[in-house]
Design a protein around this motif. Structure first.
Motif, short mmCIF file in Angstrom:
data_model
loop_
_atom_site.label_atom_id
_atom_site.label_comp_id
_atom_site.label_asym_id
_atom_site.label_seq_id
_atom_site.Cartn_x
_atom_site.Cartn_y
_atom_site.Cartn_z
N ASP A 39 3.61 6.23 6.15
CA ASP A 39 2.18 6.09 5.91
C ASP A 39 1.84 6.63 4.53
N LEU A 40 1.40 5.76 3.63
CA LEU A 40 1.04 6.16 2.28
C LEU A 40 -0.47 6.08 2.05
N ALA A 41 -1.23 6.22 3.13
CA ALA A 41 -2.68 6.09 3.02
C ALA A 41 -3.26 7.10 2.04
N GLN A 42 -2.66 8.28 1.96
CA GLN A 42 -3.17 9.30 1.05
C GLN A 42 -3.19 8.83 -0.40
N LEU A 43 -2.25 7.96 -0.76
CA LEU A 43 -2.14 7.50 -2.15
C LEU A 43 -3.10 6.36 -2.47
N GLY A 44 -3.76 5.82 -1.46
CA GLY A 44 -4.73 4.75 -1.71
C GLY A 44 -4.09 3.51 -2.30
N SER A 45 -4.64 3.04 -3.41
CA SER A 45 -4.15 1.81 -4.04
C SER A 45 -3.00 2.05 -5.01
N ILE A 46 -2.56 3.29 -5.12
CA ILE A 46 -1.46 3.63 -6.04
C ILE A 46 -0.18 2.92 -5.59
N LYS A 47 0.52 2.33 -6.55
CA LYS A 47 1.78 1.65 -6.26
C LYS A 47 2.93 2.43 -6.88
N LEU A 48 3.88 2.81 -6.05
CA LEU A 48 5.01 3.61 -6.51
C LEU A 48 6.05 2.73 -7.21
N ALA A 49 6.65 3.28 -8.26
CA ALA A 49 7.64 2.54 -9.03
C ALA A 49 9.05 3.05 -8.80
N SER A 50 9.20 4.32 -8.41
CA SER A 50 10.53 4.88 -8.18
C SER A 50 10.42 6.07 -7.26
N LEU A 51 11.55 6.47 -6.67
CA LEU A 51 11.58 7.64 -5.81
C LEU A 51 12.94 8.30 -5.90
N ALA A 52 12.98 9.58 -5.53
CA ALA A 52 14.23 10.35 -5.50
C ALA A 52 14.17 11.28 -4.30
N CYS A 53 15.28 11.38 -3.59
CA CYS A 53 15.32 12.13 -2.34
C CYS A 53 16.34 13.26 -2.44
N GLY A 54 15.87 14.51 -2.25
CA GLY A 54 16.76 15.66 -2.23
C GLY A 54 17.05 16.07 -0.80
N ASP A 55 17.45 17.31 -0.62
CA ASP A 55 17.79 17.80 0.72
C ASP A 55 16.55 17.92 1.60
N GLN A 56 15.48 18.50 1.05
CA GLN A 56 14.25 18.69 1.81
C GLN A 56 13.02 18.12 1.11
N HIS A 57 13.15 17.74 -0.15
CA HIS A 57 12.00 17.30 -0.94
C HIS A 57 12.17 15.87 -1.41
N VAL A 58 11.05 15.19 -1.59
CA VAL A 58 11.05 13.83 -2.10
C VAL A 58 10.11 13.76 -3.31
N TRP A 59 10.56 13.09 -4.35
CA TRP A 59 9.76 12.88 -5.55
C TRP A 59 9.54 11.39 -5.72
N ALA A 60 8.39 11.04 -6.29
CA ALA A 60 8.10 9.63 -6.57
C ALA A 60 7.32 9.54 -7.87
N CYS A 61 7.32 8.35 -8.45
CA CYS A 61 6.59 8.10 -9.69
C CYS A 61 5.88 6.76 -9.56
N ASP A 62 4.60 6.71 -9.97
CA ASP A 62 3.88 5.45 -9.88
C ASP A 62 3.94 4.70 -11.21
N PHE A 63 3.32 3.54 -11.26
CA PHE A 63 3.40 2.69 -12.44
C PHE A 63 2.56 3.20 -13.61
N ASP A 64 1.78 4.26 -13.37
CA ASP A 64 1.04 4.90 -14.45
C ASP A 64 1.74 6.14 -14.98
N GLY A 65 2.96 6.43 -14.45
CA GLY A 65 3.72 7.57 -14.93
C GLY A 65 3.38 8.88 -14.26
N VAL A 66 2.55 8.85 -13.22
CA VAL A 66 2.20 10.07 -12.49
C VAL A 66 3.29 10.36 -11.45
N VAL A 67 3.67 11.62 -11.32
CA VAL A 67 4.74 12.03 -10.41
C VAL A 67 4.14 12.68 -9.17
N TYR A 68 4.78 12.44 -8.03
CA TYR A 68 4.32 12.98 -6.76
C TYR A 68 5.46 13.71 -6.06
#
Length: 242
Positions: A39-68
């Motif tokens: 469920d990505l409802a929190q991100l609204g209309s934001i579209k993710l461009a990439s993601l990275a998965c660690g042991d317990q944490h997940v990182w993502a980046c949208d098409f505007d260069g913002v990291v989550y």
């Protein structure tokens, strides 16, 4: 799927519409049973461009260069509160330059990124108490098309297919000291948590980087042998076609 990221108990997939799907893995079923849409409802209309998965944490980046940033790699019980995506401000960059791909280490201790001009950036200040880090730092020296991050090293594939390794990375020096290229030219690279580098050649062959590790015990067994006694960073190694 346009991108996948994995850890020991989950496989994350990012599709072409920016949606995330999670496949739970286990020892009894290492390939998983089914995909669960996150469920990505929190991100609204934001579209993710990439993601990275660690042991317990997940990182993502949208098409505007913002990291989550997000804690937890498993799909959630619907009755539980959704963990929040924390927005991480991107580094200050010239107009028209923005992050587009993020890479994290399997142990959650490192986060690296590439912008749309091939510049490399590292997140500094990442600790157990501050898992999101404190700031970004530009890592100069070359233009990158792809990174591969293990628990202690970072490798880069340049736009021309050349491969280089970053030396001097420590917890107190996250950017490291310098890049050193290795022989070979590849179309893609990936690395295991144990620093085993794999690649795909331009012809589609699967390649593995072979390494030779020398330790102090080698000199004790044969004191006349010329052995490098420093850390296992300056070794001679080659590619092998699998």
């Amino acid at each position: 799927m346009m991108q996948i990221a994995a850890n020991h108990d989950a496989l994350w997939g990012l599709d072409t519409r920016g949606r995330i799907h999670i496949r739970t893995l286990s020892e009894n079923c290492p390939s998983g049973m089914h995909w669960s849409k996150l469920d990505l409802a929190q991100l609204g209309s934001i579209k993710l461009a990439s993601l990275a998965c660690g042991d317990q944490h997940v990182w993502a980046c949208d098409f505007d260069g913002v990291v989550y940033f997000r804690v937890g790699t498993q799909p959630l019980n619907p009755s539980m509160m959704l963990p929040a995506w924390i927005t991480i401000e991107p580094p200050e960059q010239p107009l028209g330059t923005q992050l587009y791909n993020v890479y994290c280490s399997p142990n959650d201790q490192m986060l690296w990124a590439i912008d749309n001009r091939g510049n490399v950036h590292v997140r500094i200040g990442i600790t157990e108490a501050m898992p999101v880090g404190t700031d970004w730092e530009h890592v100069p020296g070359l233009q990158a098309s792809q990174l591969a991050v293990s628990n202690r090293t970072v490798w880069v594939r340049c736009s021309n297919g050349d491969v280089a390794r970053r030396y001097g990375i420590t917890s107190k020096n996250p950017p490291g000291d310098y890049w050193k290229k290795i022989p070979g030219n590849v179309a893609f690279i990936t690395i295991t948590p144990q620093d085993e580098l794999w690649g795909i050649s331009n012809g589609g062959s699967l390649l593995q980087r072979l390494t030779k590790n020398f330790s102090h015990t080698d000199s004790l067994v044969n004191p006349n042998r010329n052995v490098a006694l420093g850390p296992c960073d300056d070794f001679d190694d080659e590619w092998e076609i699998i």
